[in-house]
Design a protein around this motif. Structure first.
Motif, PDB file in Angstrom:
ATOM      1  N   PHE A  53      -2.704  58.855  81.370  1.00 21.95           N
ATOM      2  CA  PHE A  53      -2.057  58.938  82.667  1.00 21.95           C
ATOM      3  C   PHE A  53      -1.428  57.605  83.100  1.00 21.95           C
ATOM      4  O   PHE A  53      -0.865  57.526  84.188  1.00 21.95           O
ATOM      5  CB  PHE A  53      -3.050  59.432  83.715  1.00 21.95           C
ATOM      6  CG  PHE A  53      -3.556  60.808  83.397  1.00 21.95           C
ATOM      7  CD1 PHE A  53      -2.720  61.894  83.507  1.00 21.95           C
ATOM      8  CD2 PHE A  53      -4.839  60.991  82.949  1.00 21.95           C
ATOM      9  CE1 PHE A  53      -3.163  63.163  83.201  1.00 21.95           C
ATOM     10  CE2 PHE A  53      -5.304  62.250  82.644  1.00 21.95           C
ATOM     11  CZ  PHE A  53      -4.463  63.352  82.764  1.00 21.95           C
ATOM     12  N   ASP A  54      -1.508  56.587  82.267  1.00 23.05           N
ATOM     13  CA  ASP A  54      -0.826  55.325  82.524  1.00 23.05           C
ATOM     14  C   ASP A  54       0.677  55.583  82.404  1.00 23.05           C
ATOM     15  O   ASP A  54       1.142  56.161  81.425  1.00 23.05           O
ATOM     16  CB  ASP A  54      -1.285  54.282  81.497  1.00 23.05           C
ATOM     17  CG  ASP A  54      -0.711  52.906  81.746  1.00 23.05           C
ATOM     18  OD1 ASP A  54       0.208  52.756  82.575  1.00 23.05           O
ATOM     19  OD2 ASP A  54      -1.190  51.958  81.079  1.00 23.05           O
ATOM     20  N   ILE A  55       1.448  55.175  83.395  1.00 23.47           N
ATOM     21  CA  ILE A  55       2.890  55.459  83.420  1.00 23.47           C
ATOM     22  C   ILE A  55       3.594  54.868  82.203  1.00 23.47           C
ATOM     23  O   ILE A  55       4.568  55.439  81.704  1.00 23.47           O
ATOM     24  CB  ILE A  55       3.532  54.999  84.750  1.00 23.47           C
ATOM     25  CG1 ILE A  55       4.964  55.512  84.891  1.00 23.47           C
ATOM     26  CG2 ILE A  55       3.528  53.473  84.848  1.00 23.47           C
ATOM     27  CD1 ILE A  55       5.054  56.988  85.063  1.00 23.47           C
ATOM     28  N   ARG A  56       3.099  53.747  81.694  1.00 24.34           N
ATOM     29  CA  ARG A  56       3.715  53.159  80.497  1.00 24.34           C
ATOM     30  C   ARG A  56       3.541  54.062  79.293  1.00 24.34           C
ATOM     31  O   ARG A  56       4.441  54.177  78.451  1.00 24.34           O
ATOM     32  CB  ARG A  56       3.113  51.786  80.205  1.00 24.34           C
ATOM     33  CG  ARG A  56       3.341  50.774  81.315  1.00 24.34           C
ATOM     34  CD  ARG A  56       2.535  49.529  81.092  1.00 24.34           C
ATOM     35  NE  ARG A  56       1.112  49.851  81.125  1.00 24.34           N
ATOM     36  CZ  ARG A  56       0.153  48.993  80.848  1.00 24.34           C
ATOM     37  NH1 ARG A  56       0.452  47.761  80.511  1.00 24.34           N
ATOM     38  NH2 ARG A  56      -1.109  49.345  80.899  1.00 24.34           N
ATOM     39  N   ILE A  86       3.212  57.396  79.416  1.00 31.53           N
ATOM     40  CA  ILE A  86       4.063  58.566  79.635  1.00 31.53           C
ATOM     41  C   ILE A  86       5.511  58.240  79.282  1.00 31.53           C
ATOM     42  O   ILE A  86       6.176  58.991  78.562  1.00 31.53           O
ATOM     43  CB  ILE A  86       3.936  59.056  81.091  1.00 31.53           C
ATOM     44  CG1 ILE A  86       2.516  59.568  81.340  1.00 31.53           C
ATOM     45  CG2 ILE A  86       4.964  60.134  81.401  1.00 31.53           C
ATOM     46  CD1 ILE A  86       2.196  59.844  82.783  1.00 31.53           C
ATOM     47  N   ILE A  87       6.009  57.107  79.766  1.00 24.77           N
ATOM     48  CA  ILE A  87       7.381  56.696  79.466  1.00 24.77           C
ATOM     49  C   ILE A  87       7.537  56.456  77.969  1.00 24.77           C
ATOM     50  O   ILE A  87       8.526  56.879  77.361  1.00 24.77           O
ATOM     51  CB  ILE A  87       7.764  55.440  80.273  1.00 24.77           C
ATOM     52  CG1 ILE A  87       7.870  55.785  81.749  1.00 24.77           C
ATOM     53  CG2 ILE A  87       9.068  54.843  79.766  1.00 24.77           C
ATOM     54  CD1 ILE A  87       8.023  54.592  82.659  1.00 24.77           C
ATOM     55  N   ALA A 133       0.696  49.694  76.554  1.00 27.19           N
ATOM     56  CA  ALA A 133      -0.323  50.430  77.313  1.00 27.19           C
ATOM     57  C   ALA A 133      -1.665  50.429  76.580  1.00 27.19           C
ATOM     58  O   ALA A 133      -2.720  50.418  77.220  1.00 27.19           O
ATOM     59  CB  ALA A 133       0.140  51.863  77.565  1.00 27.19           C
TER      60      ALA A 133
END
Length: 96
Positions: free
Chosen positions: A19-22, A24-25, A74
């Protein structure tokens, strides 16, 4: 020692993980990079439209590199979530 006192001494910190945005991106960029790289290798390079370069292949490899960087970043420097500092939500037990 009761079981409940043992639970209070367990750490309430964990990493954000997937769930870390890095992450996901990075995963999205990796997916798009795989698609564009495959299109560049197996599809029509359309040299007449791109000035003589295989734009899909170049963009795909660039997306793979940037997506890999984000995912590696991440994993090497995870965000640590301290649950003891989060506000209590409905249905969640109150702070110990």
């Amino acid at each position: 020692m009761s079981h409940s006192s043992h639970q209070a001494s367990t750490p309430t910190k964990h990493s954000a993980g997937v769930f870390d945005i890095r992450m996901i991106i990075g995963l999205l960029l990796l997916i798009y990079g795989v698609i564009l790289t495959a299109t560049g290798v197996f599809g029509d390079p359309a040299y007449d439209k791109t000035g003589g370069v295989n734009a899909n292949l170049i963009a795909g490899v660039a997306l793979l590199a940037v997506g890999g960087f984000f995912a590696l970043w991440a994993r090497l420097r995870p965000i640590i979530v301290d649950e003891s500092k989060l506000p209590s939500a409905p249905g969640r037990p109150a702070d110990r």
